[in-house]
Design a protein around this motif. Structure first.
Motif, short mmCIF file in Angstrom:
data_model
loop_
_atom_site.label_atom_id
_atom_site.label_comp_id
_atom_site.label_asym_id
_atom_site.label_seq_id
_atom_site.Cartn_x
_atom_site.Cartn_y
_atom_site.Cartn_z
N THR A 1 0.80 -1.22 0.15
CA THR A 1 -0.02 0.11 0.07
C THR A 1 0.78 1.28 0.08
O THR A 1 1.72 1.20 0.75
CB THR A 1 -0.91 0.12 1.17
N TYR A 2 0.47 2.21 -1.06
CA TYR A 2 1.03 3.62 -0.81
C TYR A 2 0.16 4.70 -0.40
O TYR A 2 -1.00 4.38 -1.23
CB TYR A 2 1.83 3.82 -2.25
N ASN A 3 0.41 5.29 0.24
CA ASN A 3 -0.30 6.71 0.73
C ASN A 3 0.07 7.98 0.01
O ASN A 3 0.89 8.40 0.41
CB ASN A 3 -0.48 6.67 2.10
N GLY B 1 -1.23 10.80 -0.78
CA GLY B 1 -1.69 12.31 -0.34
C GLY B 1 -2.02 13.10 -1.80
O GLY B 1 -2.90 12.47 -2.21
N THR C 1 0.32 12.30 -6.18
CA THR C 1 0.36 11.34 -7.07
C THR C 1 1.17 11.34 -8.34
O THR C 1 1.33 10.08 -8.75
CB THR C 1 -1.29 11.29 -7.93
N ASN D 1 -10.28 8.20 -5.32
CA ASN D 1 -9.46 8.22 -4.08
C ASN D 1 -8.38 7.09 -4.14
O ASN D 1 -7.70 7.02 -3.05
CB ASN D 1 -9.82 8.67 -2.56
N GLN D 2 -8.54 6.10 -4.82
CA GLN D 2 -7.92 4.60 -4.83
C GLN D 2 -7.65 4.15 -5.93
O GLN D 2 -8.48 4.33 -6.82
CB GLN D 2 -8.60 3.84 -3.83
N ASN E 1 -3.42 4.96 -2.33
CA ASN E 1 -4.59 5.75 -1.61
C ASN E 1 -3.96 7.24 -2.08
O ASN E 1 -2.89 7.46 -2.04
CB ASN E 1 -4.65 5.45 -0.22
N PHE E 2 -4.99 8.14 -2.25
CA PHE E 2 -4.67 9.44 -2.53
C PHE E 2 -5.67 10.42 -2.18
O PHE E 2 -7.00 9.89 -2.04
CB PHE E 2 -4.21 9.98 -3.92
N ASN E 3 -5.69 11.69 -2.08
CA ASN E 3 -6.63 12.69 -1.74
C ASN E 3 -7.75 12.43 -2.79
O ASN E 3 -7.62 12.34 -4.02
CB ASN E 3 -6.20 13.92 -1.55
#
Length: 229
Positions: free
Chosen positions: A119-121, A123, A126, A163-164, A204-206
């Motif tokens: 998993t990469y977050n 924010g 991107t 967001n994903q 996952n991202f904003n």
């Protein structure tokens, strides 16, 4: 949605081995070291022109004879040359590092063990490739070279609220991978696996505020891939 994957295979530098020598440095002062890329086409954040740069918040794993410590980018965001700061540590520095940081990276003899997360977050950023890189000190600087590849996905008119992004391939793409650092161009290689969880990476991202084009960069071990979801 449509995607346009571009696999980029990137070279890495010849590296040596390390020895054990437990020493504790005096004091708790903040230290720093400069980090440079192998060339202008292999940095960590991708611009519209296809160039990569160090990004705010980037962290590297610095190897010591007492384990690994985290180095955090303190200056140079948006450029090929940056400075990373780190605190006190046990042992002595071995002049080796891995990007991005993971406390489970390891070096044993001539083997580098690199952990690619599931998993990469991201924010708001991107454009960050999180491309796996390895470095040794050259002329006083950490010189980073790539260990693997990056696949780019482009989505047109991704809907507001997105967001994903999740990708599943037919080989192991997360977990621990080993590289022989006696090789001139060590790489981490995709392998077969019967564990489904090792075949998937989630980003996952904003959440998008409006319908927008979207790019996602997927760090991948070098290999030939078939089925993609």
């Amino acid at each position: 949605m449509k995607f346009n994957p571009i696999l980029v295979l990137l070279a890495a530098a010849l590296l040596g081995s390390c020895t054990k020598n437990e020493v504790t440095p005096a004091g708790s002062e903040t230290n720093s070291i400069n980090a440079i890329m192998e060339n202008d086409a292999t940095k960590t954040n991708v611009t519209d022109e296809g160039y990569f740069t160090w990004s705010t918040g980037d962290q590297i794993w610095l190897h010591t004879t007492g384990g690994g410590i985290v180095g955090t980018l303190s200056s140079g965001a948006g450029t090929a040359n940056a400075k990373f700061s780190y605190g006190s540590y046990f042992g002595t520095m071995t002049d080796r590092a891995v990007y991005p940081y993971n406390d489970n990276h390891d070096i044993s003899g001539n083997t580098l063990s690199v952990v690619l997360p599931d998993t990469y977050n991201l924010g708001a950023n991107t454009n960050n490739t999180n491309a796996a890189m390895y470095a040794v000190v050259s002329n006083g600087n950490l010189k980073f070279n790539h260990l693997a590849g990056v696949m780019r996905f482009e989505f047109k008119n991704a809907p507001a609220g997105t967001n994903q992004f999740k990708i599943t391939l037919d080989k192991k793409i997360n977990g621990t991978f080993n590289a022989d650092i006696t090789q001139s161009y060590p790489t981490i290689i995709a392998s077969e696996t019967n564990v489904d969880a090792e075949k998937t990476i989630t980003f996952n991202f904003n959440a998008l505020e409006e319908t927008s084009d979207l790019r996602i960069y997927v760090p991948l071990p070098v290999g030939e891939y078939g089925k993609l979801e």
